[in-house]
Design an enzyme around this catalytic site. Structure first.
Site, PDB file in Angstrom:
ATOM      1  N   ALA A 195       0.851  -1.187   0.000  1.00  0.00           N
ATOM      2  CA  ALA A 195       0.000   0.000   0.000  1.00  0.00           C
ATOM      3  C   ALA A 195       0.888   1.238   0.000  1.00  0.00           C
ATOM      4  O   ALA A 195       2.095   1.163   0.265  1.00  0.00           O
ATOM      5  CB  ALA A 195      -0.904  -0.010   1.225  1.00  0.00           C
ATOM      6  N   GLY A 233       0.141  -4.960   0.918  1.00  0.00           N
ATOM      7  CA  GLY A 233      -1.079  -4.864   0.139  1.00  0.00           C
ATOM      8  C   GLY A 233      -0.984  -5.547  -1.205  1.00  0.00           C
ATOM      9  O   GLY A 233      -1.982  -6.028  -1.738  1.00  0.00           O
ATOM     10  N   GLU A 282      -1.684  -9.090  -0.553  1.00  0.00           N
ATOM     11  CA  GLU A 282      -3.113  -9.203  -0.266  1.00  0.00           C
ATOM     12  C   GLU A 282      -3.936  -9.112  -1.549  1.00  0.00           C
ATOM     13  O   GLU A 282      -4.909  -9.859  -1.730  1.00  0.00           O
ATOM     14  CB  GLU A 282      -3.523  -8.118   0.725  1.00  0.00           C
ATOM     15  CG  GLU A 282      -2.958  -8.361   2.123  1.00  0.00           C
ATOM     16  CD  GLU A 282      -3.144  -7.181   3.062  1.00  0.00           C
ATOM     17  OE1 GLU A 282      -3.644  -7.391   4.164  1.00  0.00           O
ATOM     18  OE2 GLU A 282      -2.787  -6.049   2.682  1.00  0.00           O
ATOM     19  N   GLU A 297       4.178  -5.613   7.180  1.00  0.00           N
ATOM     20  CA  GLU A 297       3.555  -4.500   7.911  1.00  0.00           C
ATOM     21  C   GLU A 297       4.104  -4.334   9.322  1.00  0.00           C
ATOM     22  O   GLU A 297       4.137  -3.213   9.849  1.00  0.00           O
ATOM     23  CB  GLU A 297       2.036  -4.692   7.964  1.00  0.00           C
ATOM     24  CG  GLU A 297       1.314  -4.452   6.642  1.00  0.00           C
ATOM     25  CD  GLU A 297       1.247  -5.694   5.776  1.00  0.00           C
ATOM     26  OE1 GLU A 297       0.509  -5.688   4.781  1.00  0.00           O
ATOM     27  OE2 GLU A 297       1.942  -6.695   6.084  1.00  0.00           O
TER      28      GLU A 297
END
Length: 299
Positions: free
Chosen positions: A107, A150, A153, A173
């Site tokens: 992200a 992300g 994911e 993360e």
């Protein structure tokens, strides 16, 4: 971006990001997708239809200078592109890919850095990412390079993951003082088991494409240069079947992934019975008996 994550990504950042040179030929506009974006081209995506029958929707993440970091603008464009492809009757399957350097390196940390709990909670931050997992048409993630945070994911939201032999998967993360927020702890655990998921989430360590295949995270590994072609070939094969029945099959497999065995088998039987209300079930069985290729009409 925190210093620890910069160190985590240094091997990628040190090399020049490839341009749009190479991975795909010049894109042919996808009319439906452009209509969904108010008539203007996408800023962060390259979207086109491909395959011998133009039956595959190909979506390339295109933020090369940020290693395809998933900013809010990119994810909003991805949602619109997927809606357009979902509504395109010619498209039977979708491929999502990035560059040879990175599928998506995570992200966008700079975008998230100043957010507060109140902002995240009240706006249901990242909730829109679930669109990828709710598309009814099968989606293949073609992962070259980094699929971290992300990006990992996003790949796991897809139905099939094909990996280039240099791909790396991770949930780093914890190095930022947070945890995955778009399903990383849930989908990763279901895919690779508790022990490996715990190790990856608690250490931030990455695994290679070969390790990901051994663990069950990806289905096949290919040379970097042939990965996207292989994903398109798989998508074409899927798209040659009944789109209606493919959606049912996807729903049934997802039930196995997400529910109990008893509930999953009930879902499977319900959907199996439902195929007997379709013309494609009748055509498929008739073609088999007559020893010919089925001509599915998605009805």
């Amino acid at each position: 971006m925190a210093a620890s994550l910069r160190a985590f990504l240094r091997p990628a950042a040190a090399a020049a990001c490839p341009s749009r040179r190479a991975l795909l030929p010049p894109p042919r506009p996808l009319p439906g997708a452009r209509a969904c974006s108010a008539g203007s081209p996408f800023q962060y995506l390259v979207v086109r239809k491909t395959g011998a029958r133009q039956s595959v929707g190909l979506v390339q993440l295109n933020r090369p200078q940020a290693l395809n970091a998933l900013c809010e603008g990119l994810m909003e464009e991805l949602r619109r592109a997927l809606e357009a492809l979902e509504n395109d009757s010619q498209v039977g399957a979708i491929v999502i890919t990035g560059s040879q350097k990175a599928f998506a390196a995570g992200a966008d940390i700079k975008e998230m850095q100043s957010k507060t709990f109140q902002e995240c909670y009240s706006s249901s931050f990242l909730a829109g990412w679930d669109k990828v997992s709710t598309v009814r048409k099968p989606i293949i993630a073609a992962v070259n390079g980094f699929a971290l945070g992300g990006g990992c994911e996003l790949a796991m939201m897809c139905d099939i993951i094909y990996a280039g032999e240099k791909a790396q998967f991770g949930q780093p993360e914890i190095l930022l003082g947070t945890i995955p927020g778009a399903g990383g702890t849930q989908r990763l655990t279901r895919a690779v088991g508790k022990s490996l998921a715990m190790e990856m989430v608690l250490t931030g360590d990455r695994i290679s494409a070969a390790e990901a295949k051994e663990a069950g995270l990806v289905s096949k590994v290919f040379p970097v240069e042939t990965l996207v072609d292989a994903a398109i070939a798989c998508a074409e094969k899927i798209a040659s079947n009944s789109k209606l029945v493919a959606a049912m099959a996807k729903e049934s497999v997802n039930a196995a992934f997400e529910t109990t065995l008893a509930e999953g088998t009930r879902t499977e039987k319900r959907l199996f019975y439902a195929t007997f209300a379709t013309g494609d079930r009748k055509e498929g069985m008739t073609a088999f008996v007559e020893k010919r290729k089925a001509n599915f009409t998605d009805s």
